[in-house]
Design an enzyme around this catalytic site. Structure first.
Site, PDB file in Angstrom:
ATOM      1  N   ARG A 296       0.819  -1.213   0.000  1.00  0.00           N
ATOM      2  CA  ARG A 296       0.000   0.000   0.000  1.00  0.00           C
ATOM      3  C   ARG A 296       0.852   1.262   0.000  1.00  0.00           C
ATOM      4  O   ARG A 296       0.501   2.252  -0.648  1.00  0.00           O
ATOM      5  CB  ARG A 296      -0.963  -0.023   1.199  1.00  0.00           C
ATOM      6  CG  ARG A 296      -2.139  -0.955   0.965  1.00  0.00           C
ATOM      7  CD  ARG A 296      -2.973  -1.202   2.197  1.00  0.00           C
ATOM      8  NE  ARG A 296      -4.116  -2.049   1.855  1.00  0.00           N
ATOM      9  CZ  ARG A 296      -4.908  -2.629   2.742  1.00  0.00           C
ATOM     10  NH1 ARG A 296      -4.697  -2.459   4.044  1.00  0.00           N
ATOM     11  NH2 ARG A 296      -5.916  -3.385   2.348  1.00  0.00           N
ATOM     12  N   TYR A 440      -6.310  -1.437  -6.800  1.00  0.00           N
ATOM     13  CA  TYR A 440      -5.658  -2.628  -6.238  1.00  0.00           C
ATOM     14  C   TYR A 440      -4.994  -2.365  -4.887  1.00  0.00           C
ATOM     15  O   TYR A 440      -4.869  -1.229  -4.467  1.00  0.00           O
ATOM     16  CB  TYR A 440      -4.716  -3.304  -7.222  1.00  0.00           C
ATOM     17  CG  TYR A 440      -3.551  -2.539  -7.799  1.00  0.00           C
ATOM     18  CD1 TYR A 440      -3.044  -1.377  -7.246  1.00  0.00           C
ATOM     19  CD2 TYR A 440      -2.924  -3.041  -8.937  1.00  0.00           C
ATOM     20  CE1 TYR A 440      -1.966  -0.729  -7.800  1.00  0.00           C
ATOM     21  CE2 TYR A 440      -1.826  -2.399  -9.505  1.00  0.00           C
ATOM     22  CZ  TYR A 440      -1.358  -1.247  -8.933  1.00  0.00           C
ATOM     23  OH  TYR A 440      -0.281  -0.612  -9.484  1.00  0.00           O
ATOM     24  N   GLU A 441      -4.618  -3.460  -4.240  1.00  0.00           N
ATOM     25  CA  GLU A 441      -4.102  -3.451  -2.848  1.00  0.00           C
ATOM     26  C   GLU A 441      -5.107  -2.825  -1.886  1.00  0.00           C
ATOM     27  O   GLU A 441      -4.741  -2.163  -0.922  1.00  0.00           O
ATOM     28  CB  GLU A 441      -2.751  -2.741  -2.760  1.00  0.00           C
ATOM     29  CG  GLU A 441      -1.728  -3.188  -3.775  1.00  0.00           C
ATOM     30  CD  GLU A 441      -1.531  -4.699  -3.833  1.00  0.00           C
ATOM     31  OE1 GLU A 441      -1.887  -5.394  -2.874  1.00  0.00           O
ATOM     32  OE2 GLU A 441      -1.029  -5.190  -4.858  1.00  0.00           O
ATOM     33  N   GLY A 442      -6.384  -3.051  -2.145  1.00  0.00           N
ATOM     34  CA  GLY A 442      -7.452  -2.500  -1.316  1.00  0.00           C
ATOM     35  C   GLY A 442      -8.015  -1.257  -1.950  1.00  0.00           C
ATOM     36  O   GLY A 442      -7.374  -0.194  -1.919  1.00  0.00           O
TER      37      GLY A 442
END
Length: 598
Positions: A296, A440-442
């Protein structure tokens, strides 16, 4: 064709003059990155980004990746030479501990140079970027034997890594995961299932690919409590530790994507592939968050990096493109028209991007420095404060920098007018590439919920109270300084809005969770504005001090900082009031319509 110049001078300003990098020389690794050495590291990274990596960016976008008949993947032809130059330069292991083959330099230095490399070619830098996440998980949760087996080659960049989380039916809700792990009776597991959206899942730039795969071991409970993490290599190692037999893992297809065409985003199939448990059985979520937090912060850098390179190209175009006359009279009377940089609306776009980029860079490096303190300091209080800061700011950095990174790529495209819509100018690629970082990545809505639902109340609100005090103390310490008034007054107003929003959430969010959910994205961006405003106020204070000392021939640089700081405070910081108004309105109108009415 697009241009790029690494902002080395600005990075040095933030690290040395604003954050006081030399004060941390007692921490491991910092003594090796002080003074001239730090400048040399950033300078060499900038040269590699500009001269080797940036020229591959358009090639990768046009050529893309190709899946071969044997389920291997061919990357754009310019990628491997550029990756090899990056790898051979030791950039992969810049901040990795020396015992694993790295150089042990501060993470903040690694984050600084990562911005340059990502601006140069985001798709290419995702290959080592995902490897860093896998390295972090193995370093923290792997056994000594696993570290010795996998990390040296990954740190060297000869082997790369991935993160395999998402499945066709489950993204954020990993409790629905179906990939299974069955003990093989020999200490390993047979992994079977399918993963999607796997960045760098298959490619031809490394000798082995070390997949980190979330799976449910046989007999484990349902939900997230039954998830474990496994190392599943593309090639099983032989007795000498070299890649040997091909494992039961393959690329089923390459996703057709809006952007990052040079990165192989794969559907990965696992057919009783040999895998090795990392950490404890059913402890996969803890290990996953080690990877995700690393990723993140890397994605936050992507938002900043794309905003920066898009801005640089917009500035270059605005200085050259002749169109119309200045509203206050011709500025280039010897030409048939003025360059469009004279027009206020073009200036609005450029100044907004500039203010965000420079403030965002300071925010990113400040957060990276806290990571160094959290992992390297011997002082328990300092380490706890840094860990609190990281937990609080990671969703803010990821969500705000990537939302604004995309917004500013679009803004830069707008400066080009119709030419921004034409592929040869490169602005379309920046927009398309920047878009994925918000997802992406949350996804950023999840980042906002994480901030409001988990991070604010963590440890009794210790982290957010510390932030409020730090910013409030700065405003109070500089209250009598008239030259600082334009910055501290606007910052204090933004802080007041943030504190009011926090109080509103405390009073309403628990009673009605929809109120917290409806407020979350506005709250995240309100928090980001105050964080960037704090950085700008600190930069303004340094700039004023340097100008008072004479600036040693660099007055233009510091005067530019003050003008940009004033722009941020006058034109961007007032947005805190709008965020507070939306937060305070609650969720009633947002949730009132029945689903059938949409």
């Amino acid at each position: 064709m697009p241009i790029y110049q690494a902002p080395v001078k600005d990075t040095l300003f933030v690290l040395n003059e604003v954050l006081g990098f030399e004060r941390y020389s007692n921490l491991p690794g910092f003594a090796d990155a002080s003074g001239d050495m730090l400048e040399a590291i950033l300078g060499e990274a900038g040269k590699l980004a500009e001269n080797v990596i940036q020229p591959t960016n358009r090639d990768g976008d046009v050529e893309g990746c190709t899946r071969n008949a044997d389920a291997t993947v061919k990357t754009p032809k310019s990628f491997k030479p550029a990756y090899d130059a990056y790898r051979e330069g030791g950039w992969m292991g810049l901040a990795i501990p020396a015992e694993h083959g790295g150089q042990g330099l501060p993470y903040s230095v690694n984050q600084a140079v990562s911005e340059y490399f990502i601006s140069a070619n985001m798709a290419l830098m995702m290959y080592p970027g995902l490897t860093h996440g896998a390295i972090a998980a193995i370093h923290v949760h792997g056994s000594d034997e696993q570290k010795a087996t996998w990390l040296p080659k990954m740190v060297e960049g000869v082997w790369t890594g991935t993160m395999n989380l998402t499945e066709p039916h489950c993204g954020t809700d990993l409790g629905l995961l179906r990939t299974k792990a069955v003990p093989d009776g020999k200490g390993a597991y047979k992994i079977s299932g399918q993963k999607i959206f796997i960045s760098a899942g298959e490619h031809d730039m490394s000798e082995n690919i070390v997949h980190l795969v979330l799976a449910r071991a046989e007999g484990s409970p349902d939900g997230i409590k039954g998830i474990s993490l496994f190392i599943v290599p593309k090639f099983i190692l032989d007795a000498d530790g070299n890649p040997g037999t091909r494992n039961g893992v393959s690329c089923g297809s390459i996703e057709e994507k809006m952007g990052i065409h040079g990165n192989a985003t794969c559907v990965m199939n696992y057919d009783e592939a040999e895998g090795y448990l990392i950490g404890e059985i059913n402890g996969g979520m803890k290990a996953m968050f080690t990877m995700m937090n690393e990723a993140r912060l890397g994605v936050a850098a992507q938002g900043l990096a794309l905003s920066e390179v898009a801005y640089q190209n917009a500035v270059s175009y605005a200085k050259e493109r002749l169109q119309g006359r200045s509203l206050t009279g011709p500025k280039a009377p010897d030409k048939k028209a003025d360059p469009i940089i004279v027009h206020p609306d073009i200036r609005r776009n450029l100044m907004t991007m500039k203010a965000f980029n420079e403030g965002g860079r300071a925010f990113m490096l400040w957060t990276a420095l806290k990571s160094d303190i959290a992992h390297r300091s011997g002082d328990n209080a300092d380490r706890q404060e840094a860990e609190d800061h990281l937990a609080l700011m990671t969703p803010v950095a990821k969500g705000v920098l990537t939302d604004k990174g995309f917004e500013h790529a679009v803004m830069a495209q707008q400066v080009f007018g119709g030419h921004g819509y034409i592929e040869e100018h490169g602005m379309s690629q920046f927009v398309r590439d920047a878009r994925i970082a918000m997802i992406y990545e949350g996804a950023n809505g999840i980042q906002a919920l994480d901030l409001v639902g988990r991070k604010l109340g963590q440890n009794g609100g210790r982290a957010v109270q510390h932030f409020f005090k730090e910013v409030g103390d700065f405003c109070e310490e500089n209250r009598s300084d008239e030259k600082m008034a334009p910055f501290t007054k606007a910052l204090k107003k933004g802080l007041n809005d943030l504190q009011a929003a926090t109080l509103w959430l405390m009073q309403n969010g628990m009673k009605n969770p929809d109120d917290a959910g409806a407020a979350s994205t506005d709250y995240m961006h309100l928090f980001g504005l105050v964080s960037l405003g704090y950085m700008w106020a600190k930069m303004a204070k340094v700039a004023q001090a340097r100008l008072a000392e004479g600036a040693n021939g660099t007055a233009d640089f510091y005067e530019g900082k003050l003008v940009t700081a004033r722009y941020f405070m006058e034109r961007i910081m007032p947005e805190t009031a709008a965020h507070l108004a939306r937060i305070s309105s609650g969720s009633a109108s947002m949730m009132a319509l029945p689903a059938e009415a949409f």
